[in-house]
Design a protein around this motif. Structure first.
Motif, PDB file in Angstrom:
ATOM      1  N   GLY A  34      19.477   1.717  -3.901  1.00  0.00           N
ATOM      2  CA  GLY A  34      18.705   1.782  -2.663  1.00  0.00           C
ATOM      3  C   GLY A  34      17.598   2.814  -2.750  1.00  0.00           C
ATOM      4  N   GLY A  35      16.347   2.341  -2.822  1.00  0.00           N
ATOM      5  CA  GLY A  35      15.206   3.252  -2.948  1.00  0.00           C
ATOM      6  C   GLY A  35      14.498   3.489  -1.633  1.00  0.00           C
ATOM      7  N   GLY A  36      15.268   3.708  -0.596  1.00  0.00           N
ATOM      8  CA  GLY A  36      14.688   4.159   0.668  1.00  0.00           C
ATOM      9  C   GLY A  36      14.650   5.675   0.687  1.00  0.00           C
ATOM     10  N   TRP A  71      10.587  -2.823  -2.989  1.00  0.00           N
ATOM     11  CA  TRP A  71       9.699  -1.777  -3.459  1.00  0.00           C
ATOM     12  C   TRP A  71       9.964  -0.506  -2.653  1.00  0.00           C
ATOM     13  N   ILE A  72       9.514   0.622  -3.218  1.00  0.00           N
ATOM     14  CA  ILE A  72       9.786   1.918  -2.600  1.00  0.00           C
ATOM     15  C   ILE A  72       9.128   2.000  -1.214  1.00  0.00           C
ATOM     16  N   GLY A  73       9.931   2.341  -0.242  1.00  0.00           N
ATOM     17  CA  GLY A  73       9.387   2.504   1.102  1.00  0.00           C
ATOM     18  C   GLY A  73       9.059   1.200   1.794  1.00  0.00           C
ATOM     19  N   GLY A  74       9.765   0.127   1.468  1.00  0.00           N
ATOM     20  CA  GLY A  74       9.510  -1.153   2.121  1.00  0.00           C
ATOM     21  C   GLY A  74      10.589  -1.555   3.110  1.00  0.00           C
ATOM     22  N   GLY A  75      11.620  -0.745   3.201  1.00  0.00           N
ATOM     23  CA  GLY A  75      12.736  -1.071   4.096  1.00  0.00           C
ATOM     24  C   GLY A  75      12.670  -0.253   5.375  1.00  0.00           C
ATOM     25  N   ILE A  98      12.800   5.549 -11.413  1.00  0.00           N
ATOM     26  CA  ILE A  98      12.718   4.747 -10.199  1.00  0.00           C
ATOM     27  C   ILE A  98      12.444   3.307 -10.613  1.00  0.00           C
ATOM     28  N   ILE A  99      13.437   2.450 -10.356  1.00  0.00           N
ATOM     29  CA  ILE A  99      13.388   1.075 -10.862  1.00  0.00           C
ATOM     30  C   ILE A  99      13.280   0.126  -9.667  1.00  0.00           C
ATOM     31  N   ILE A 150       7.573  10.233   3.403  1.00  0.00           N
ATOM     32  CA  ILE A 150       8.875  10.761   2.989  1.00  0.00           C
ATOM     33  C   ILE A 150       9.405   9.968   1.789  1.00  0.00           C
ATOM     34  N   ALA A 151       9.157   8.654   1.787  1.00  0.00           N
ATOM     35  CA  ALA A 151       9.573   7.842   0.631  1.00  0.00           C
ATOM     36  C   ALA A 151       8.705   8.182  -0.583  1.00  0.00           C
ATOM     37  N   TRP A 152       7.404   8.182  -0.388  1.00  0.00           N
ATOM     38  CA  TRP A 152       6.503   8.432  -1.511  1.00  0.00           C
ATOM     39  C   TRP A 152       6.687   9.853  -2.054  1.00  0.00           C
ATOM     40  N   GLY A 153       6.840  10.800  -1.136  1.00  0.00           N
ATOM     41  CA  GLY A 153       6.969  12.204  -1.537  1.00  0.00           C
ATOM     42  C   GLY A 153       8.242  12.453  -2.338  1.00  0.00           C
TER      43      GLY A 153
END
Lengths: 416, 95
Positions: free
Chosen positions: A39-41, A67-71, A202-203, A187-190
Motif C-alpha cells: 500500500g503506497g498511500g 500509483w503513489i498518492g492516487g488513493g 517504491i514499486i 504528504i504522499a510525494w514528500g
C-alpha cells in the motif's frame, strides 16, 4: 537527491525548470526484502520512511497497486486535528499532530501544514455538554482545546449563520487552534521522496494477489510482478484491508464504505479556518486555490467503487448551506469518492496478527489523513521490533475479543 | 442513487431504505459454549466482500420489511432481491 530550497527554486527557474530530478526512484521489485509494505498511500509511505529513518532498515519495498498518492491520500478533505475524547486515541493523534508541526523540515518537502484552527460546532444543549466534556478531556491529556460561544464564532467567521432562529442554531463550538489543514498530495510525494532517498524501493503498478505462509510465518507476497520474499509484511491498504487479510486467512471487523468529498469553484478568501458540524453533518474549509473543500458522511452500504450516491451529496450540501447561506449559489466543481474501512469502535487497528510477521494498519475509517505521520511512526516501530509502540498497543486486533474497545464512535468530535 | 426492488413494494429509490449489512449471520445456538474469540467473530468480524455480496436491507419508510439483496459491491449492480425466509438464507449457507 538534491535538497529543495529557495536557492534550488531560483537556480532551476534560470534553466526553465528543465533540470529538476525525479522525486523518487520508480523501482522494480527485487526478489527479497527485509520488510515489505503493501500500500503506497500516505500511511504506507510514512511507515517505510520511519522504518528506514528510526529503525535503520534499508532493504524495504513499498508495493502499490496503482500509483503513489492516487488513493485515499488524494481523496480526503485534508483536515488535521487531535481533539479526540478517549485517551488512547487522543494521544495517538496528538503524536501525529506534533509530527505534522515539524514535517516539512523533516522530509524537506513543503506539506503546506496550515494551523488555521478547527471549530467543532454544537447545535444543541447535549452537543454543548459533549463539547465541554471533550475539551476538558483534551486539556487533561495536554492537548490544546477551548470552548467558544456563538458570538466568538461569529467574530472569527463573519459569514457563518449564527442566527438564533436557524433550524439548528449554533450555540458554541470547541476550538483547537493547533489543528488545521495540509496539502494531501504533498504528504504522499514528500514521504515517497524521503523514503526513496533512504533506499526504500517504491514499486508502483504492482498488485498483491496472494500472501504466502510457511505454517504460521509469513514468507512473502505474490504480486502481478512476481513473487517477492520477505519475513515481514505490513498491510496498509485502507478500504481493501479485508481483501488482503482474507488472503492470509484473517477475518477483520471492518466494513468498507464509499466516502465522498467535493470542491467548489475557486472563490476569493472567505473562510480562513475549518468548520465541522455533527448535527447538520458536514465540514468545510477553503483551499489555498480558493476552492471550498467539503465533506460529510459515508454512503450507508458496503462499496468498493470509488463513488457514492447522489442523495449523499445533496445531504452534504444542505448542511453546508445551513451553516453558510451565502454559499448557496456557489457552483460545485468536482466530486469524488474514496473507500474507507470503518471499524466497530471508530478506531484504527495497528497490530500484529495471528500470522507471524504479518502486520495490519487499517480501520482508520473516515479520519485517517490526519494520522498519517503518527500511524507510520508507530507502525514502523511495531514492524521493526515485532511489538507495538506504547501509543498503538491499545489498537490491537485482540481488543475485539478482550472487549477493550476504544469507544470513539459519537465521541470524537467527528461526524461518522 | 440505487434503485432497489423491494420484494413487497417494487422498485423504489435508495432513500426509502436503510442498510442492514451482511446477511445470513447466524446467532450462536449454544452461547454458553462460546469463547471470547468466537464471540468476537460473531459480533464484529465481517466478510466485507469485494464483489458479489448478500446483504440485508429494510424498506424503512415503506412496508418496513427486511429483505435480501444480492449486489456487486464494486459496480453496485443489484443482481436480485428476495424475501427473507429460511429457504433464502439456507441457500446462502450451502454456498
Amino acid at each position: 537527491m538534491k535538497k529543495y530550497s529557495a536557492f534550488s527554486l531560483f537556480k532551476n527557474a534560470l534553466t526553465n525548470n528543465k533540470n529538476w530530478q525525479a522525486s523518487w526512484r520508480d523501482a522494480s521489485p527485487k526478489s527479497k526484502y527485509d520488510a515489505i509494505i503493501v500500500g503506497g498511500g500516505g500511511h504506507g509511505l510514512a511507515t517505510a520512511y520511519y522504518l528506514a529513518k528510526n529503525h535503520g532498515m534499508k532493504n524495504i519495498a513499498v508495493v502499490e497497486k496503482g500509483w503513489i498518492g492516487g488513493g485515499n491520500t488524494a481523496r480526503n478533505t485534508t483536515i488535521v486535528r487531535s481533539n479526540y475524547l478517549c485517551k488512547e486515541s487522543s494521544l495517538l493523534y496528538e503524536k501525529s499532530l506534533k509530527l505534522w508541526e515539524g514535517l516539512s523540515q523533516d522530509i524537506n518537502f513543503n506539506v503546506m501544514f496550515s494551523q488555521r484552527g478547527v471549530y467543532n460546532l454544537g447545535h444543541t444543549l447535549q452537543d454543548m455538554r459533549d463539547i465541554e466534556r471533550r475539551v476538558s478531556a483534551n486539556q487533561l491529556n495536554g492537548i490544546d482545546a477551548e470552548v467558544v460561544n456563538a458570538q466568538q464564532i461569529k467574530e472569527a467567521i463573519p459569514l457563518i449563520n449564527t442566527s438564533a432562529t436557524a433550524r439548528y442554531p449554533i450555540l458554541g463550538a470547541s476550538l483547537q487552534r493547533r489543528a488545521g489543514v495540509a496539502r494531501h498530495d504533498a504528504i504522499a510525494w514528500g514521504y515517497a521522496r524521503a523514503a526513496s532517498e533512504l533506499g526504500v524501493d517504491i514499486i508502483q503498478q504492482c498488485e498483491v494477489t496472494g500472501i504466502r505462509k510457511n505454517g504460521s510465518q509469513v514468507t512473502g507476497i505474490e504480486t502481478t510482478r512476481g513473487y517477492i520474499e520477505s519475513k515481514k509484511v505490513g498491510v496498509v491498504v485502507a478500504g481493501h484491508a479485508s481483501v488482503l487479510a482474507d488472503m492470509a486467512g484473517i477475518r477483520l471487523p471492518l466494513e468498507s464504505h464509499p466516502l465522498q468529498a467535493y470542491v467548489s469553484e475557486p472563490l476569493k478568501p472567505v473562510l480562513d479556518t475549518v468548520i465541522m458540524s455533527n448535527a447538520v453533518h458536514g465540514y468545510v474549509s477553503q483551499s489555498d486555490k480558493g476552492e471550498l473543500v467539503i465533506g460529510a458522511g459515508i454512503d450507508s452500504y458496503i462499496g468498493y467503487g470509488q463513488r457514492g450516491s447522489f442523495h449523499t451529496i445533496e445531504h452534504c450540501m444542505q448542511a453546508i448551506i445551513a451553516l453558510f447561506p451565502n454559499f448557496s449559489r456557489v457552483r460545485m466543481l468536482r466530486q469524488w469518492g474514496g473507500i474507507v474501512d470503518v471499524s466497530p469502535d471508530a478506531c484504527p487497528i495497528l497490530s500484529k496478527t495471528p500470522v507471524e510477521g504479518l502486520y495490519l494498519n487499517c480501520g482508520w475509517g473516515t479520519g485517517g489523513f490526519k494520522a498519517t505521520p503518527g500511524s507510520g511512526w508507530t507502525f514502523a516501530h511495531t514492524i521493526a521490533n515485532n511489538q507495538p509502540h506504547e501509543l498503538n498497543a491499545p489498537f490491537s486486533l485482540d481488543r475485539f475479543s478482550t472487549g477493550a474497545l476504544i469507544d470513539e464512535h459519537g465521541a470524537a468530535a467527528v461526524a461518522h | 442513487m440505487l434503485l432497489i426492488k423491494c420484494p413487497w413494494c417494487g422498485e423504489r429509490d435508495e432513500t426509502e431504505f436503510s442498510y442492514g449489512g451482511e446477511a445470513a449471520i447466524k446467532r450462536p445456538l449454544k452461547p454458553k459454549d462460546l469463547n471470547d474469540k468466537d464471540w468476537a467473530d460473531y459480533l464484529f468480524m465481517r466478510k466485507n466482500t469485494r464483489g458479489l455480496f448478500l446483504e440485508q436491507w429494510n424498506h424503512s419508510v415503506g412496508c418496513r420489511q427486511w429483505f435480501l439483496v444480492e449486489r456487486n459491491t464494486v459496480t453496485y449492480e443489484i443482481i436480485s432481491t428476495k424475501r427473507m425466509n429460511s429457504d433464502a438464507l439456507n441457500s446462502e449457507d450451502s454456498q
